[in-house]
Motif scaffolding. Structure first.
Motif, PDB file in Angstrom:
ATOM      1  N   UNK A  32       0.941  -1.615  -0.007  1.00 17.84           N
ATOM      2  CA  UNK A  32      -0.325   0.052   0.113  1.00 17.84           C
ATOM      3  C   UNK A  32       0.864   1.227   0.087  1.00 17.84           C
ATOM      4  N   UNK A  33       2.389   1.575   0.346  1.00 16.82           N
ATOM      5  CA  UNK A  33       2.689   2.782   0.337  1.00 16.82           C
ATOM      6  C   UNK A  33       4.360   2.534   0.889  1.00 16.82           C
ATOM      7  N   UNK A  34       4.663   3.851   1.111  1.00 17.10           N
ATOM      8  CA  UNK A  34       6.130   3.469   1.705  1.00 17.10           C
ATOM      9  C   UNK A  34       5.819   4.499   3.278  1.00 17.10           C
ATOM     10  N   UNK A  35       6.944   3.770   4.004  1.00 12.33           N
ATOM     11  CA  UNK A  35       7.119   5.265   5.375  1.00 12.33           C
ATOM     12  C   UNK A  35       7.870   5.921   5.091  1.00 12.33           C
ATOM     13  N   UNK A  36       7.981   7.395   5.542  1.00  9.99           N
ATOM     14  CA  UNK A  36       8.039   8.626   4.731  1.00  9.99           C
ATOM     15  C   UNK A  36       8.400   8.916   6.131  1.00  9.99           C
ATOM     16  N   UNK A  37       9.510  10.566   6.239  1.00 14.17           N
ATOM     17  CA  UNK A  37       9.324  11.224   7.720  1.00 14.17           C
ATOM     18  C   UNK A  37       8.250  11.670   7.881  1.00 14.17           C
ATOM     19  N   UNK A  38       7.797  12.252   6.718  1.00 12.97           N
ATOM     20  CA  UNK A  38       6.569  13.398   6.969  1.00 12.97           C
ATOM     21  C   UNK A  38       5.058  12.655   6.931  1.00 12.97           C
ATOM     22  N   UNK A  39       5.306  11.378   6.706  1.00  9.39           N
ATOM     23  CA  UNK A  39       3.592  10.402   6.597  1.00  9.39           C
ATOM     24  C   UNK A  39       4.024   9.076   5.723  1.00  9.39           C
ATOM     25  N   UNK A  40       3.159   8.685   5.558  1.00 11.10           N
ATOM     26  CA  UNK A  40       3.596   7.823   4.062  1.00 11.10           C
ATOM     27  C   UNK A  40       3.066   8.447   2.917  1.00 11.10           C
ATOM     28  N   UNK A  41       3.662   7.528   2.139  1.00 16.29           N
ATOM     29  CA  UNK A  41       4.086   8.175   1.097  1.00 16.29           C
ATOM     30  C   UNK A  41       2.822   6.717   0.082  1.00 16.29           C
ATOM     31  N   UNK A  42       1.361   7.308  -0.677  1.00 14.59           N
ATOM     32  CA  UNK A  42       0.664   5.882  -0.797  1.00 14.59           C
ATOM     33  C   UNK A  42       1.346   5.016  -2.430  1.00 14.59           C
ATOM     34  N   UNK A  43       0.643   3.999  -2.231  1.00 10.61           N
ATOM     35  CA  UNK A  43       1.246   3.088  -3.847  1.00 10.61           C
ATOM     36  C   UNK A  43       0.232   3.682  -4.847  1.00 10.61           C
ATOM     37  N   UNK A  44       0.594   3.054  -5.678  1.00 13.39           N
ATOM     38  CA  UNK A  44      -0.390   3.031  -7.114  1.00 13.39           C
ATOM     39  C   UNK A  44      -1.497   1.878  -6.396  1.00 13.39           C
ATOM     40  N   UNK A  45      -2.680   1.366  -5.989  1.00 13.45           N
ATOM     41  CA  UNK A  45      -3.816   0.721  -6.332  1.00 13.45           C
ATOM     42  C   UNK A  45      -3.814   0.087  -7.404  1.00 13.45           C
ATOM     43  N   UNK A  46      -3.497   0.794  -8.280  1.00 14.33           N
ATOM     44  CA  UNK A  46      -3.785  -0.654  -9.360  1.00 14.33           C
ATOM     45  C   UNK A  46      -2.390  -0.781 -10.747  1.00 14.33           C
TER      46      UNK A  46
END
Length: 196
Positions: free
Chosen positions: A126-140
């Motif tokens: 679903x995404x990457x953990x970043x310093x400023x929150x989560x970067x969401x991955x493309x669900x398609x």
């Protein structure tokens, strides 16, 4: 029975052919260190160990909870380590540490959903953990959905094979306080809880 024997022989061949990785002498609070674990130490045991291929789904799910560590060689002669933490709510987090052949270290953390059913383990990235929150991955993106054949699962080790590309992975169960040792300058993420 022939399929079990073939899987057992493949596991033994993998264990016998796995190259050793240098082992620096750093330990964490648990007295264990990811750098002390090698591909060889993660390989399946001898013929005396029974491979648990027919484990019921509920038992497999319970067994897979918690932290599991893996390590493998990279194409450039370095190593890739990962620590997956599976939660009871069906979410997971994987922390990666990659050390290239020159000793440069990079780190990344990913989150998503996981499950197991009928001898198939699956992940939905679903995404990457970043310093400023989560970067969401493309669900398609179909590459964010993976399924694996459960080859072996015990309370101490888990071996699984990617259904699409046939890659075999072996991980070892770790204590709750085990973490990957990552130099501060290589750690670009911080610990965040994944909620979706």
């Amino acid at each position: 029975m022939n399929a079990r024997l073939a899987l057992l022989l493949a596991a033994l061949c993998t264990a016998a052919c796995a190259p050793l990785i240098p082992q620096p002498s750093q330990t964490g609070e648990s007295g264990l260190s990811s750098s002390k674990l090698t591909e060889e130490s993660l390989a399946l045991g001898s013929l005396d160990e029974e491979l648990s291929l027919d484990i019921p789904t509920a038992e497999a799910r319970k067994t897979l909870l918690g932290k599991w560590y893996g390590i493998t060689r990279t194409a450039d002669g370095g190593r890739k380590e990962w620590l997956v933490n599976r939660a009871v709510d069906g979410t997971y987090r994987i922390d990666f540490r990659v050390t290239d052949a020159k000793g440069q270290v990079s780190a990344q953390s990913e989150v998503g959903f996981w499950g197991v059913s009928g001898g198939v383990y699956f992940r939905i990235f679903r995404g990457w953990v970043m310093l400023d929150g989560m970067k969401t991955a493309d669900p398609t993106d179909p590459g964010h959905y993976d399924s694996y054949e459960v080859v072996s699962l015990t309370g101490e080790s888990f071996q699984y094979r990617h259904i699409d590309n046939n890659t075999l992975y072996t991980v070892k169960k770790m204590p709750a306080d085990f973490t990957l040792l990552v130099p501060l300058d290589a750690k670009r993420e911080q610990t965040l809880k994944f909620e979706f």
